[in-house]
Design a protein around this motif. Sequence first.
Motif, PDB file in Angstrom:
ATOM      1  N   ILE A 199      38.489  50.605  42.740  1.00  0.00           N
ATOM      2  CA  ILE A 199      37.544  50.808  41.746  1.00  0.00           C
ATOM      3  C   ILE A 199      37.734  49.537  40.924  1.00  0.00           C
ATOM      4  CG2 ILE A 199      37.543  53.339  41.712  1.00  0.00           C
ATOM      5  CD1 ILE A 199      39.459  53.206  39.447  1.00  0.00           C
ATOM      6  N   GLY A 200      38.776  48.807  41.022  1.00  0.00           N
ATOM      7  CA  GLY A 200      39.140  47.678  40.269  1.00  0.00           C
ATOM      8  C   GLY A 200      40.417  47.281  40.576  1.00  0.00           C
ATOM      9  N   CYS A 201      41.113  46.623  39.328  1.00  0.00           N
ATOM     10  CA  CYS A 201      42.577  45.970  39.622  1.00  0.00           C
ATOM     11  C   CYS A 201      43.107  46.207  38.221  1.00  0.00           C
ATOM     12  CB  CYS A 201      42.492  44.827  39.989  1.00  0.00           C
ATOM     13  SG  CYS A 201      41.750  43.543  39.066  1.00  0.00           S
ATOM     14  N   ASP A 216      41.032  47.037  31.864  1.00  0.00           N
ATOM     15  CA  ASP A 216      40.831  48.479  31.292  1.00  0.00           C
ATOM     16  C   ASP A 216      41.705  49.312  32.187  1.00  0.00           C
ATOM     17  OD1 ASP A 216      39.777  47.438  29.061  1.00  0.00           O
ATOM     18  OD2 ASP A 216      37.659  48.050  29.681  1.00  0.00           O
ATOM     19  N   ASP A 217      41.720  49.091  33.267  1.00  0.00           N
ATOM     20  CA  ASP A 217      42.345  50.046  34.154  1.00  0.00           C
ATOM     21  C   ASP A 217      43.999  50.523  33.744  1.00  0.00           C
ATOM     22  OD1 ASP A 217      40.300  50.677  35.541  1.00  0.00           O
ATOM     23  OD2 ASP A 217      40.688  49.267  37.301  1.00  0.00           O
ATOM     24  N   THR A 218      44.629  49.480  33.301  1.00  0.00           N
ATOM     25  CA  THR A 218      45.963  49.833  32.438  1.00  0.00           C
ATOM     26  C   THR A 218      46.138  50.605  31.536  1.00  0.00           C
ATOM     27  OG1 THR A 218      46.061  47.745  31.089  1.00  0.00           O
ATOM     28  CG2 THR A 218      46.368  47.311  33.402  1.00  0.00           C
ATOM     29  N   ILE A 220      43.868  54.270  43.265  1.00  0.00           N
ATOM     30  CA  ILE A 220      42.631  53.853  44.048  1.00  0.00           C
ATOM     31  C   ILE A 220      42.118  52.340  43.416  1.00  0.00           C
ATOM     32  CG2 ILE A 220      41.764  55.996  44.757  1.00  0.00           C
ATOM     33  CD1 ILE A 220      40.402  56.324  42.102  1.00  0.00           C
ATOM     34  N   ALA A 221      43.081  51.725  42.713  1.00  0.00           N
ATOM     35  CA  ALA A 221      42.777  50.377  42.193  1.00  0.00           C
ATOM     36  C   ALA A 221      43.610  49.481  42.945  1.00  0.00           C
ATOM     37  CB  ALA A 221      42.820  50.559  40.624  1.00  0.00           C
ATOM     38  N   ASN A 222      43.346  48.159  42.904  1.00  0.00           N
ATOM     39  CA  ASN A 222      44.130  47.265  43.294  1.00  0.00           C
ATOM     40  C   ASN A 222      45.104  46.641  41.934  1.00  0.00           C
ATOM     41  OD1 ASN A 222      43.312  46.933  46.062  1.00  0.00           O
ATOM     42  ND2 ASN A 222      41.740  45.478  45.325  1.00  0.00           N
ATOM     43  N   LEU A 223      46.453  46.232  42.385  1.00  0.00           N
ATOM     44  CA  LEU A 223      47.246  45.868  41.661  1.00  0.00           C
ATOM     45  C   LEU A 223      47.000  44.466  40.822  1.00  0.00           C
ATOM     46  CD1 LEU A 223      49.950  46.019  39.935  1.00  0.00           C
ATOM     47  CD2 LEU A 223      51.130  45.189  41.969  1.00  0.00           C
ATOM     48  N   VAL A 224      46.820  43.288  41.671  1.00  0.00           N
ATOM     49  CA  VAL A 224      46.251  42.076  41.226  1.00  0.00           C
ATOM     50  C   VAL A 224      45.139  41.583  41.946  1.00  0.00           C
ATOM     51  CG1 VAL A 224      47.020  39.710  40.742  1.00  0.00           C
ATOM     52  CG2 VAL A 224      48.506  41.473  40.562  1.00  0.00           C
ATOM     53  N   ASP A 225      43.953  41.536  41.303  1.00  0.00           N
ATOM     54  CA  ASP A 225      42.760  41.259  42.004  1.00  0.00           C
ATOM     55  C   ASP A 225      42.692  41.848  43.338  1.00  0.00           C
ATOM     56  OD1 ASP A 225      41.845  39.288  39.928  1.00  0.00           O
ATOM     57  OD2 ASP A 225      43.327  37.898  40.651  1.00  0.00           O
ATOM     58  N   ASP A 226      42.420  41.089  44.539  1.00  0.00           N
ATOM     59  CA  ASP A 226      42.217  41.812  45.931  1.00  0.00           C
ATOM     60  C   ASP A 226      43.474  41.518  46.413  1.00  0.00           C
ATOM     61  OD1 ASP A 226      41.721  39.013  46.104  1.00  0.00           O
ATOM     62  OD2 ASP A 226      39.595  39.504  47.322  1.00  0.00           O
ATOM     63  N   GLU A 227      44.587  41.018  45.907  1.00  0.00           N
ATOM     64  CA  GLU A 227      45.775  40.601  46.822  1.00  0.00           C
ATOM     65  C   GLU A 227      46.248  41.875  47.702  1.00  0.00           C
ATOM     66  OE1 GLU A 227      48.442  38.596  44.187  1.00  0.00           O
ATOM     67  OE2 GLU A 227      46.916  37.060  43.361  1.00  0.00           O
ATOM     68  N   PRO A 228      46.908  41.527  48.530  1.00  0.00           N
ATOM     69  CA  PRO A 228      47.713  42.959  49.238  1.00  0.00           C
ATOM     70  C   PRO A 228      48.588  43.476  48.310  1.00  0.00           C
ATOM     71  CG  PRO A 228      47.567  40.857  50.834  1.00  0.00           C
ATOM     72  CD  PRO A 228      47.140  40.242  49.180  1.00  0.00           C
TER      73      PRO A 228
END
Length: 263
Positions: free
Chosen positions: A2-4, A22-24, A170-178
């Motif tokens: 849903i985001g990062c 905002d996800d944090t 269900i969110a990424n940690l940093v952008d779309d990085e692995p």
Amino acid sequence: MIGCYFRRLGTDGDAELFASTDDTRSNWNFDIQHGSPPLALLTKAIEAKLSDGMRIGRLTLDILGAVPITEMRVQARVDRPGSRIAMLSAEMSALRPDGPPRAVARVTAWALATSDTADAATDRYPPLIEGPTAPLELHWKVARGYVESVEWRPQYDGSDSGRVYWMSPIANLVDDEPTTALERLAMVVDSANGIGAAIDPEKFIYMNTDTTVHLHRAPVGSDFGVRARGSIGPDGIGVTTAELFDRDGFIGTSAQTLLVQRR
């Protein structure tokens, strides 16, 4: 996804710069971050400095102050180099317009050399099997921000051993990085305090000052089971402890120190 939690902005010398999203946002206070995103980001910074053949056996997050939703500066270093045992750390600072960056969170980690001990491997607890999802009864279930970045699956089999939840970020940690399995575990493990709550959140605030994770096995996957239980002392201090599981079984424990105050 849903985001990062964070967006990479670049570097400043040996520091990495990130924008918080905002996800944090915390379920306790919408103006500050939940503990899991900083823990996960600092874990990522530490893993980037990890030597080949080493694995993290312990992570400790110390929350040094309210973590704002703003631009962050992250610096990681090797504090105690070694081929068999090493200590690494990473610190997060919040940039301020009217002064120098303020340290808000720090993670220290013990990394140890791996070797083949499969013939001696033991687990303290049997695997935790996910069952039907029970109603979500946490008082912050309608909160926004971080709560929406995790899939919460409470279980019906809670007992005196603690309340059981399965969780998946269900969110990424940093952008779309692995994202590694350890980072995904860090993205949810700070929630043990809320899961194992031993007192009424309508009457008390119980904020954790830290989260320490011990791992006898490296986590795998994206789904993590937490069996958590809080203990409250008579003088405003408490502790939440938890057993941690992935789909393959028991992986370790976590502990958190709590400041308990009446509302």
